[in-house]
Design a protein around this motif. Structure first.
Motif, PDB file in Angstrom:
ATOM      1  N   ALA A  69       0.831  -1.211   0.000  1.00 42.93           N
ATOM      2  CA  ALA A  69       0.000   0.000   0.000  1.00 42.93           C
ATOM      3  C   ALA A  69       0.864   1.259   0.000  1.00 42.93           C
ATOM      4  O   ALA A  69       0.578   2.224  -0.729  1.00 42.93           O
ATOM      5  CB  ALA A  69      -0.935  -0.010   1.212  1.00 42.93           C
ATOM      6  N   LEU A  70       1.926   1.263   0.787  1.00 44.15           N
ATOM      7  CA  LEU A  70       2.833   2.418   0.808  1.00 44.15           C
ATOM      8  C   LEU A  70       3.499   2.603  -0.551  1.00 44.15           C
ATOM      9  O   LEU A  70       3.644   3.734  -1.043  1.00 44.15           O
ATOM     10  CB  LEU A  70       3.900   2.235   1.892  1.00 44.15           C
ATOM     11  N   ARG A  73       1.026   4.082  -2.971  1.00 46.13           N
ATOM     12  CA  ARG A  73       0.848   5.517  -2.682  1.00 46.13           C
ATOM     13  C   ARG A  73       2.018   6.326  -3.260  1.00 46.13           C
ATOM     14  O   ARG A  73       1.831   7.401  -3.833  1.00 46.13           O
ATOM     15  CB  ARG A  73       0.719   5.759  -1.177  1.00 46.13           C
ATOM     16  N   VAL A  76       1.479   6.630  -6.966  1.00 42.58           N
ATOM     17  CA  VAL A  76       0.447   7.633  -7.265  1.00 42.58           C
ATOM     18  C   VAL A  76       1.037   9.028  -7.133  1.00 42.58           C
ATOM     19  O   VAL A  76       0.873   9.868  -8.028  1.00 42.58           O
ATOM     20  CB  VAL A  76      -0.782   7.462  -6.342  1.00 42.58           C
ATOM     21  N   ASP A  77       1.743   9.292  -6.054  1.00 41.15           N
ATOM     22  CA  ASP A  77       2.316  10.621  -5.832  1.00 41.15           C
ATOM     23  C   ASP A  77       3.325  11.004  -6.908  1.00 41.15           C
ATOM     24  O   ASP A  77       3.345  12.142  -7.378  1.00 41.15           O
ATOM     25  CB  ASP A  77       2.986  10.704  -4.455  1.00 41.15           C
ATOM     26  N   SER A  81      -0.626  10.108 -10.632  1.00 46.29           N
ATOM     27  CA  SER A  81      -1.405  11.343 -10.550  1.00 46.29           C
ATOM     28  C   SER A  81      -1.044  12.333 -11.654  1.00 46.29           C
ATOM     29  O   SER A  81      -1.725  13.339 -11.830  1.00 46.29           O
ATOM     30  CB  SER A  81      -1.217  12.004  -9.183  1.00 46.29           C
TER      31      SER A  81
END
Length: 164
Positions: A69-70, A73, A76-77, A81
Motif C-alpha cells: 500500500a505504501l 501511494r 500515485v504521488d 497522478s
C-alpha cells in the motif's frame, strides 16, 4: 472527445519502456505498523513488540500488504497522478523479500517494462510497471509487476501490430 480531467496529463503516447520513477522515501514508525495491522493484518508480529521479537521476523514488522500500500501511494504521488490513468488491471509476481521493520525507510524504483495498445478499446493503452522496493540499507523488501490502463490521446491513430 478530449477528457477535460486528463487533458493536461501525460498519455499513453508520452510513455516509454525503460522509463523509471523514483519512489519514496517513507519511514515506517511503530504507530504506523500497529495502526495498519490492527485494521487489516492483526498478527502478533505486527501488533506486539514482545511477540514480534520472538517470531521469525525478530522484531515489529510492517505487514507485507502495508508495504504494498505504501509503495502504491508512492507511485500515485510520483507518477499515476500525473498521467491519464484509467485504473488498475491487477498485479503479478508479488514477492516480499524481507520484512519492513519498525524505523525502516522504504523507497524504490518503478520501471515501465511494457506498453501496448488495447486491441479492443482504441482509447486505452496497457502499461506494466515493475517495482523494486528497498529499505535504507538498500536491501530489497518487495517486488511486483503492476498493470494499469492509461488513456490514449488519439484513439483514431492506427495501432501497429507490434503495439497490440
Amino acid at each position: 472527445m478530449t477528457n477535460t480531467i486528463t487533458k493536461d496529463r501525460r498519455h499513453f503516447e508520452d510513455l516509454a519502456v525503460g522509463e523509471t520513477i523514483a519512489l519514496g522515501p517513507r519511514t515506517v514508525s511503530k504507530a504506523d505498523i500497529i495502526e495498519f495491522a490492527t485494521e487489516f493484518d492483526p498478527f502478533p508480529f505486527h501488533l506486539d513488540e514482545k511477540a514480534a521479537k520472538e517470531s521469525l521476523l525478530g522484531g515489529l514488522a510492517s505487514s507485507g500488504w502495508q508495504t504494498g500500500a505504501l509503495s502504491l501511494r508512492m507511485l500515485v504521488d510520483a507518477f499515476l497522478s500525473k498521467v491519464a490513468s484509467m485504473g488498475g488491471l491487477g498485479f503479478t509476481d508479488l514477492k516480499w523479500k524481507r520484512p519492513l521493520m519498525k524505523g525502516d525507510t522504504l523507497s524504490g524504483i518503478a520501471t515501465i517494462t511494457s506498453l501496448r495498445r488495447s486491441a479492443s478499446h482504441a482509447n486505452m493503452g496497457i502499461i506494466t510497471i515493475g517495482f523494486d522496493m528497498r529499505n535504507q540499507k538498500n536491501q530489497q523488501v518487495m517486488t511486483l509487476n503492476l498493470t494499469n490502463l492509461v488513456e490514449v490521446r488519439d484513439p483514431s491513430a492506427a495501432v501497429s501490430e507490434a503495439a497490440q
